[in-house]
Enzyme design. Structure first.
Site, PDB file in Angstrom:
ATOM      1  N   SER A   1     -38.317 -14.558  -6.969  1.00 58.08           N
ATOM      2  CA  SER A   1     -39.591 -14.729  -6.313  1.00 58.08           C
ATOM      3  C   SER A   1     -39.493 -13.933  -5.023  1.00 58.08           C
ATOM      4  O   SER A   1     -38.606 -14.174  -4.215  1.00 58.08           O
ATOM      5  CB  SER A   1     -39.793 -16.218  -6.031  1.00 58.08           C
ATOM      6  OG  SER A   1     -41.110 -16.477  -5.661  1.00 58.08           O
TER       7      SER A   1
ATOM      8  N   ARG B   1     -30.669 -18.600 -14.840  1.00 55.72           N
ATOM      9  CA  ARG B   1     -31.593 -18.144 -15.886  1.00 55.72           C
ATOM     10  C   ARG B   1     -31.259 -16.735 -16.345  1.00 55.72           C
ATOM     11  O   ARG B   1     -31.547 -16.366 -17.490  1.00 55.72           O
ATOM     12  CB  ARG B   1     -33.024 -18.229 -15.376  1.00 55.72           C
ATOM     13  CG  ARG B   1     -33.431 -19.679 -15.146  1.00 55.72           C
ATOM     14  CD  ARG B   1     -34.793 -19.790 -14.529  1.00 55.72           C
ATOM     15  NE  ARG B   1     -35.046 -21.155 -14.068  1.00 55.72           N
ATOM     16  CZ  ARG B   1     -36.001 -21.468 -13.198  1.00 55.72           C
ATOM     17  NH1 ARG B   1     -36.774 -20.516 -12.701  1.00 55.72           N
ATOM     18  NH2 ARG B   1     -36.174 -22.718 -12.837  1.00 55.72           N
TER      19      ARG B   1
ATOM     20  N   ARG C   1     -32.987 -25.478 -15.244  1.00 54.33           N
ATOM     21  CA  ARG C   1     -33.163 -26.101 -13.932  1.00 54.33           C
ATOM     22  C   ARG C   1     -31.921 -26.898 -13.567  1.00 54.33           C
ATOM     23  O   ARG C   1     -31.458 -27.730 -14.325  1.00 54.33           O
ATOM     24  CB  ARG C   1     -34.390 -27.020 -13.930  1.00 54.33           C
ATOM     25  CG  ARG C   1     -34.629 -27.695 -12.596  1.00 54.33           C
ATOM     26  CD  ARG C   1     -36.050 -28.161 -12.465  1.00 54.33           C
ATOM     27  NE  ARG C   1     -36.964 -27.017 -12.445  1.00 54.33           N
ATOM     28  CZ  ARG C   1     -38.276 -27.120 -12.679  1.00 54.33           C
ATOM     29  NH1 ARG C   1     -38.805 -28.274 -12.941  1.00 54.33           N
ATOM     30  NH2 ARG C   1     -39.033 -26.055 -12.624  1.00 54.33           N
TER      31      ARG C   1
ATOM     32  N   GLU D   1     -38.507 -17.580 -14.827  1.00 56.69           N
ATOM     33  CA  GLU D   1     -38.570 -17.020 -13.487  1.00 56.69           C
ATOM     34  C   GLU D   1     -37.159 -16.853 -12.943  1.00 56.69           C
ATOM     35  O   GLU D   1     -36.392 -17.805 -12.864  1.00 56.69           O
ATOM     36  CB  GLU D   1     -39.377 -17.942 -12.561  1.00 56.69           C
ATOM     37  CG  GLU D   1     -39.509 -17.389 -11.163  1.00 56.69           C
ATOM     38  CD  GLU D   1     -40.050 -18.430 -10.177  1.00 56.69           C
ATOM     39  OE1 GLU D   1     -40.774 -19.346 -10.624  1.00 56.69           O
ATOM     40  OE2 GLU D   1     -39.720 -18.316  -8.989  1.00 56.69           O
TER      41      GLU D   1
ATOM     42  N   ARG E   1     -30.821 -28.227  -4.874  1.00 62.95           N
ATOM     43  CA  ARG E   1     -32.193 -28.729  -4.952  1.00 62.95           C
ATOM     44  C   ARG E   1     -32.204 -30.068  -5.668  1.00 62.95           C
ATOM     45  O   ARG E   1     -31.645 -30.199  -6.746  1.00 62.95           O
ATOM     46  CB  ARG E   1     -33.074 -27.722  -5.689  1.00 62.95           C
ATOM     47  CG  ARG E   1     -33.100 -26.409  -4.929  1.00 62.95           C
ATOM     48  CD  ARG E   1     -34.106 -25.428  -5.450  1.00 62.95           C
ATOM     49  NE  ARG E   1     -33.988 -24.196  -4.666  1.00 62.95           N
ATOM     50  CZ  ARG E   1     -34.691 -23.105  -4.887  1.00 62.95           C
ATOM     51  NH1 ARG E   1     -35.577 -23.086  -5.871  1.00 62.95           N
ATOM     52  NH2 ARG E   1     -34.529 -22.046  -4.132  1.00 62.95           N
TER      53      ARG E   1
END
Length: 424
Positions: A355, A393, A280, A352, A265
RNA sequence: GGAGAGAUGCCAGAGCGGCCGAAUGGGACGGUCUCGAAAACCGUUAUACGGGCAACUGUAUCGAGGGUUCGAAUCCCUCUCUCUCCGCCA
């Protein structure tokens, strides 16, 4: 992508859905869709009629020629030429309208499920469930970006040297921990009926369109111009696109696949102090579960996927909470999304890690992913996916929550995979 | 990277510019027969977008896009992909 038929027939539902998302100019956009659709249908209708006539005339010309009536044939030929001219014009407006319609449809997000709460952003998400006690650490405890240095298991500087910021190098037990987590997640998924798939990690443009990563979001993916290929942002893209342009026999449903891939990403412009360390990254590892379900089964599947992801977090002994995302915080493609967040004790914040979404027919419509039911009807399927799980994470939380004077304790379930019980 | 061959329905495979949405075989599904099955026989077997309450019907699609022609699976051009041989190579 919503179907035009749906927008045409359920305009009010669509508008209400867009409002729930705080989507701007929805009314105007929908009206454009309906106008363009009408234009398209009218043009097609007229063109079809003319084509039918010219097809019939052409056939007649052949017969006339055969029976030697040349002059009659020539007269007809002139008539057909006139029809052709009109057809050409109608087809132009028709294809033009179709292209416009397509572009308009790409701009419309999915309609949220009725249970999705209204809201503007993260602050309006509903906490649906919380598990485990939030740990309190001694005052001298360290955030993970300190711990990785202390134990020399993840090296950002080396990553900068060979690639750039956001590309960490995992070292020694750090690297082994990565591999352990990947294998643990894959084995768990297999035990829950998911078929392991290993897809390519670059995808073509058509795949990007299929899952909704294109158009408009090309800036979020790494691109290889020489070959027109994108580095995948998630395994969702290749694994879901496996079923692009496919009509699945009913007997093969549901489809449950799992895949491990690195994910890339660009995260352009989203850097800051709150995304230190592993929070991130440009490249990270993730195990993704993807399901393809009949419409009537997809929400049960969504719950099932969530429970599965929760079971992973419980086995890793991480405190977590489950959020039902509000309309404003939900992804463009999703009809309903649950986020799972683990508590990272040293940072004292929720991260997070998964998802889980039901896209209903939104992706299936783009991909032309359908099934044929027993009564012979071809119907769009529902696609779902969820992270199970994203590693960085999880690693951050494991390191922070499990730090002790004697080192970092590895959760019991992982020890057979790591081969060690503590990082010290 | 170089040279050649090819791309037709679920699969295999035919196809003279009009009678081709497409022969034939296989598969799958339904039926007859049977206690049941096999065999045999009969039938069905694409998708999209329009029109129609519906039965039904129009158009498009033979890798993709253009062109020639009154008419294209069939002729021409471009692209993509696959295969074979050569080169390079984990």
């Amino acid at each position: 992508m919503l179907t035009v038929a749906f927008i045409r027939e359920q305009k009010e539902i669509v508008l209400a859905g867009l409002a729930k998302r705080n989507f701007k100019d929805g009314e105007e956009l929908i009206q454009q869709v309906l106008d363009t659709d009408l234009l398209r249908r009218t043009a097609q209708n007229q063109a079809d009629e003319l084509k039918a006539r010219s097809n019939a005339d052409s056939k007649k010309i052949g017969e006339l020629m055969k029976s030697g009536r040349q002059d009659e044939a020539t007269a007809l030929r002139a008539a057909v030429a006139g029809e052709k001219e009109q057809i050409k014009k109608l087809e132009e407006t028709w294809t033009q309208a179709e292209a416009t319609l397509q572009q308009l449809l790409y701009k419309i997000p999915n309609v949220p499920h009725a249970h999705v709460p209204a809201g503007k952003g993260a602050e309006d998400n509903l906490v649906a469930h919380q598990h485990g006690t939030v740990p309190t650490l001694p005052a001298d405890s360290l955030p993970h970006w300190e711990l990785i240095k202390k134990y020399d298991i993840i090296d950002f500087d080396l990553g900068v040297k060979i690639s750039g910021a956001g590309f960490p190098v995992y070292k020694g037990k750090g690297a082994k921990l990565q591999r352990a987590l990947i294998n643990f997640f894959l084995d768990q998924a297999a035990a829950h009926g998911y078929r392991e798939m290993q897809p390519p990690i670059v995808i073509n443009e058509a795949s990007g369109y299929g899952t909704g990563n294109l158009p408009d979001k090309e800036g979020q993916m790494y691109f290889v111009p020489e070959d027109g290929l994108y580095l995948i942002p998630t395994a969702e893209v290749p694994i879901t696109n496996l079923y692009r342009d496919v009509i699945i026999p009913e007997a093969e449903l549901p489809v449950k696949n799992v895949g491990y891939t690195p994910c890339f990403r660009r995260e352009a412009g989203s850097w800051g102090a709150h995304v230190r360390g592993l929070n991130r990254l440009h490249q990270f590892d993730k195990v993704e579960i993807v399901q393809i379900q009949k419409p009537e089964d997809s929400y049960a599947a969504l719950e099932d996927m969530c429970r599965y992801v929760q079971s992973l977090l419980e086995k890793l002994e991480l405190p977590y909470r489950k959020l039902l995302l509000c309309g404003g915080d939900m992804g463009f493609n999703s009809a309903m999304t649950y986020d799972l967040e683990v508590y990272s004790a040293a940072q004292q914040r929720w991260l997070e890690v998964s998802s889980v979404s039901n896209f209903e027919t939104f992706q299936a419509n783009r991909m032309k992913l359908r099934y044929k039911s027993k009564d012979g009807k071809t119907t769009l399927l529902h696609t779902l996916n969820g992270s199970a799980l994203a590693l960085p994470r999880i690693v951050a939380a494991l390191l922070e929550n499990n730090q002790t004077a004697g080192g970092i304790a590895i959760p019991k379930v992982l020890v057979p995979y790591t081969g060690f019980e503590v990082i010290n």
